[in-house]
Design an enzyme around this catalytic site. Sequence first.
Site, PDB file in Angstrom:
ATOM      1  N   GLU A 114      31.445 -42.397 -37.269  1.00 17.36           N
ATOM      2  CA  GLU A 114      30.727 -41.983 -38.463  1.00 17.36           C
ATOM      3  C   GLU A 114      30.452 -40.484 -38.424  1.00 17.36           C
ATOM      4  OE1 GLU A 114      27.350 -44.572 -38.545  1.00 17.36           O
ATOM      5  OE2 GLU A 114      28.538 -46.291 -39.211  1.00 17.36           O
ATOM      6  N   CYS A 141      18.605 -45.374 -28.989  1.00 19.79           N
ATOM      7  CA  CYS A 141      19.714 -44.917 -29.825  1.00 19.79           C
ATOM      8  C   CYS A 141      20.593 -46.086 -30.240  1.00 19.79           C
ATOM      9  CB  CYS A 141      20.535 -43.875 -29.070  1.00 19.79           C
ATOM     10  SG  CYS A 141      21.940 -43.247 -30.019  1.00 19.79           S
ATOM     11  N   LEU A 242      15.820 -34.211 -25.020  1.00 18.47           N
ATOM     12  CA  LEU A 242      14.803 -34.295 -23.971  1.00 18.47           C
ATOM     13  C   LEU A 242      13.999 -35.589 -24.076  1.00 18.47           C
ATOM     14  CD1 LEU A 242      13.603 -32.733 -21.572  1.00 18.47           C
ATOM     15  CD2 LEU A 242      11.972 -31.707 -23.179  1.00 18.47           C
ATOM     16  N   CYS A 370      19.265 -39.697 -37.783  1.00 19.79           N
ATOM     17  CA  CYS A 370      19.431 -39.448 -36.355  1.00 19.79           C
ATOM     18  C   CYS A 370      19.188 -40.725 -35.555  1.00 19.79           C
ATOM     19  CB  CYS A 370      18.459 -38.364 -35.911  1.00 19.79           C
ATOM     20  SG  CYS A 370      18.635 -37.881 -34.194  1.00 19.79           S
TER      21      CYS A 370
END
EC number: 2.1.1.192
Length: 401
Positions: A114, A141, A242, A370
């Site tokens: 994507e 994620c 991070l 995100c």
Amino acid sequence: MNEVVQSPAIQPLPKSAPTAGKQNLLDLDRAGLEKFFVEVLGEKKFRAHQVMKWIHHRYVTDFDEMTDLGKVLRAKLQAHAEVLVPNIVFDKPSADGTHKWLLAMGVDGKNAIETVYIPDKTRGTLCVSSQVGCGLNCTFCSTATQGFNRNLTTAEIIGQVWVAARHLGNVPHQMRRLTNVVMMGMGEPLMNFDNVVRAMSVMRDDLGYGLANKRVTLSTSGLVPQIDRLSAESDVSLAVSLHAPNDALRETLVPLNKKYPIAELMASCARYLRANKRRESVTFEYTLMKGINDKPEHARELARLMRQFDNAVQAKDSGKVNLIPFNPFPGTRYERSEEAHIRAFQKILLDSNVLTMVRRTRGDDIDAACGQLKGQVMDRTRRQAEFNKTLQAGKGSDAAA
């Protein structure tokens, strides 16, 4: 930048399978293309420059349409080369102007990635993928839930830029709707080092997409040796995922931290800045998750870490913090921090003189925000086996181990 020019729906190019013995010119940067023209075609370097502009400025893939090339050269190109771009499975606009493409990689239909375009008032940013899936297993994620299949080729990486720029009607140096590229899509870019660096070279080349070095950003979860190598071989903006201010917490979110703890990671980032005076700062990305890493003590600890980083670089504002509200996806155990907690977290950092901004969530209605990218992929077990095989094989400097 919010208004995107509407162009006719782009149909997949009829040919997607590579031809044996033919070079896909999208796999080559300027130096590689010049070498191919001189050594394989017996032509002058400037002919390579003409073809590069046809491909990346005019989005032409048929050599017969490259009208300033002679018939003999076009015949040579037909015999020895081709231009293959990713096939578009679908393109999907968001209500906020964000646009997502699902692109097929290969001809078996099992690999897709994507790519997301995010328009803003003064710029248009393309989020580019570097791998099919990802094997780093960051627990927050979406891409990590699919495991890893393979690295993308240079052609497959720069092909994402080609598809988006063509759709947008982007013309380098004239009508620029694509102003920034971030290597923040699916995958860990530094695990696909050579192909990513070559693709970024085309992005920054005037014969390619003409982006300034600082407008191409590579985001990494923290592969320390590859950060040092990147410093020597490329010159782009660096961002680091991070997400936690200490090792104990970061190891639960980013397992790679067990191999490269925060102290080593921050030292490599400091070396990256010190190696080139034009590099002003590193962006540290911090995804805020409710009750996990969004407490005041986390903010204070992060502020101390940023002050230590400034001291290591010996320059003020060397580290910038980008706070990212967590974007939920099916099956996750994490929740987005409440808005009041996000603002309180930011205030602690700002009061400590840490440059901090909160990233606005864009494209979440089309799963383009995100952390939400995952494409169409194989089952996780098979993909993780492919990732382990890659690590064991070493793959030169492209492997993490």
